[in-house]
Design an enzyme around this catalytic site. Structure first.
Site, short mmCIF file in Angstrom:
data_model
loop_
_atom_site.label_atom_id
_atom_site.label_comp_id
_atom_site.label_asym_id
_atom_site.label_seq_id
_atom_site.Cartn_x
_atom_site.Cartn_y
_atom_site.Cartn_z
N THR A 193 -1.06 -11.11 -7.74
CA THR A 193 -0.09 -10.08 -7.39
C THR A 193 1.29 -10.70 -7.35
O THR A 193 1.41 -11.91 -7.15
CB THR A 193 -0.41 -9.44 -6.01
OG1 THR A 193 0.51 -8.38 -5.76
CG2 THR A 193 -0.31 -10.44 -4.88
N ASN A 215 3.42 -8.80 -5.36
CA ASN A 215 3.89 -8.07 -4.19
C ASN A 215 4.11 -9.09 -3.05
O ASN A 215 3.16 -9.63 -2.48
CB ASN A 215 2.86 -7.01 -3.80
CG ASN A 215 3.29 -6.19 -2.60
OD1 ASN A 215 3.88 -6.71 -1.65
ND2 ASN A 215 2.98 -4.91 -2.62
N ALA A 216 5.39 -9.34 -2.76
CA ALA A 216 5.73 -10.39 -1.78
C ALA A 216 5.13 -10.10 -0.40
O ALA A 216 4.76 -11.03 0.33
CB ALA A 216 7.24 -10.52 -1.67
N LYS A 238 2.27 -8.53 0.24
CA LYS A 238 0.83 -8.85 0.22
C LYS A 238 0.62 -10.36 0.27
O LYS A 238 -0.27 -10.85 0.97
CB LYS A 238 0.18 -8.28 -1.05
CG LYS A 238 0.07 -6.76 -1.06
CD LYS A 238 -0.69 -6.30 -2.30
CE LYS A 238 -0.85 -4.80 -2.34
NZ LYS A 238 -1.62 -4.34 -3.51
N ASP A 264 -6.75 -4.07 -4.60
CA ASP A 264 -6.14 -2.76 -4.74
C ASP A 264 -6.33 -2.04 -3.41
O ASP A 264 -7.40 -2.15 -2.79
CB ASP A 264 -6.76 -1.98 -5.90
CG ASP A 264 -5.81 -0.89 -6.39
OD1 ASP A 264 -4.58 -1.08 -6.33
OD2 ASP A 264 -6.31 0.17 -6.84
N LYS A 276 0.12 -6.68 12.70
CA LYS A 276 -0.51 -5.83 11.68
C LYS A 276 -1.87 -6.41 11.30
O LYS A 276 -2.85 -5.68 11.13
CB LYS A 276 0.39 -5.71 10.44
CG LYS A 276 -0.21 -4.83 9.35
CD LYS A 276 0.70 -4.63 8.15
CE LYS A 276 -0.03 -3.91 7.02
NZ LYS A 276 0.77 -3.74 5.80
P1 IMP Z 1 -1.35 -1.31 -4.62
O1 IMP Z 1 -2.56 -1.82 -3.97
O2 IMP Z 1 -0.34 -2.38 -4.83
O3 IMP Z 1 -1.64 -0.49 -5.85
O4 IMP Z 1 -0.66 -0.36 -3.56
C1 IMP Z 1 -0.86 1.02 -3.52
C2 IMP Z 1 0.22 1.71 -2.71
O5 IMP Z 1 -0.11 1.62 -1.34
C3 IMP Z 1 1.63 1.17 -2.85
O6 IMP Z 1 2.51 2.27 -2.77
C4 IMP Z 1 1.81 0.28 -1.67
O7 IMP Z 1 3.15 0.25 -1.25
C5 IMP Z 1 0.91 0.95 -0.65
N1 IMP Z 1 0.27 -0.04 0.21
C6 IMP Z 1 -0.60 -1.01 -0.15
N2 IMP Z 1 -0.95 -1.73 0.92
C7 IMP Z 1 -0.29 -1.19 1.97
C8 IMP Z 1 -0.24 -1.54 3.35
O8 IMP Z 1 -0.86 -2.49 3.84
N3 IMP Z 1 0.56 -0.75 4.11
C9 IMP Z 1 1.28 0.29 3.62
N4 IMP Z 1 1.27 0.64 2.35
C10 IMP Z 1 0.49 -0.10 1.52
#
Ligand code: IMP
Length: 199
Positions: free
Chosen positions: A8, A10-11, A13, A69, A172
């Protein structure tokens, strides 16, 4: 220290994973191995999307890795935004637009129940393993807090008076879907690879 590639960029994550497993593994992002692209998530299940991401990176780099995901499933919206959480307000939608759409759709709804689900796909030496984590909670009426990302400001986990948006990463992680899935991953990795370097 052993290293593990998290497929990923996503910083948030990466940070959550690093906080959780940082004492055991160094979490490496795609950026750190020179990959800046966003990997498509074309499927209708979290499991297939998680798998597609880790398979893609494994095939490209021939390196053990995991991906995940995540989706937010809201009861009153029949499971929306669910697997389409990242694209709820449109293909190129940003987190704020997705959040606004959810707040709008939940306006006046009595049933506020929702849950986050995370599926991790780990590919190790060509074999795939899955781990999952869930977190039940409620969608608040007014977004609260500036921490975290995505839907964090509107999600209040069961057992807490705060939304995820009001929590630091350690707080969290006490509740989070991702942390629960990561715990299972760590447990697996420490059992099957006690001495190997994973990267
Ligand atoms: P993905 O897993 O990166 O496809 O994320 C799906 C969507 O859910 C994205 O809009 C993320 O911003 C949101 N999302 C994923 N994980 C979290 C979390 O832990 N908290 C809040 N939103 C999340």
């Amino acid at each position: 220290m052993r290293k593990i590639l998290f497929a990923t960029n996503n910083a948030h994550k990466i940070q959550e994973a690093q906080y959780r497993i940082g004492s055991i593994f160094q979490v490496i992002s795609l950026k750190e191995v020179g990959i800046n692209e966003t990997i498509p998530e074309p499927y209708d299940t979290l499991k297939e999307n998680a798998s597609a991401k880790s398979q893609y990176i494994y095939n490209k780099l021939h390196q053990n890795c995991f991906s995940e995901d995540t989706g937010l499933f809201v009861e009153a919206l029949h499971g929306e935004p669910g697997v389409h959480s990242a694209r709820y307000a449109g293909e190129q939608a940003r987190d704020t637009a997705n959040l606004e759409k959810l707040v709008h759709k939940m306006y006046g709804k009595e049933n506020r129940k929702a849950h986050f689900s995370t599926i991790i796909s780990l590919i190790m030496d060509g074999k795939e393993y899955f781990f999952e984590g869930h977190c039940k909670g409620n969608i608040v009426e007014i977004a609260n807090g500036k921490m975290g990302f995505g839907y964090d400001p509107v999600f209040k986990p069961e057992g807490s008076e705060k939304t995820f948006g009001e929590m630091d990463i350690d707080e969290k992680n006490e509740f989070s879907h991702r942390r629960k899935a990561l715990d299972l991953l760590i447990d697996f990795l420490t059992r099957i690879t006690p001495k190997e370097n994973l990267s």
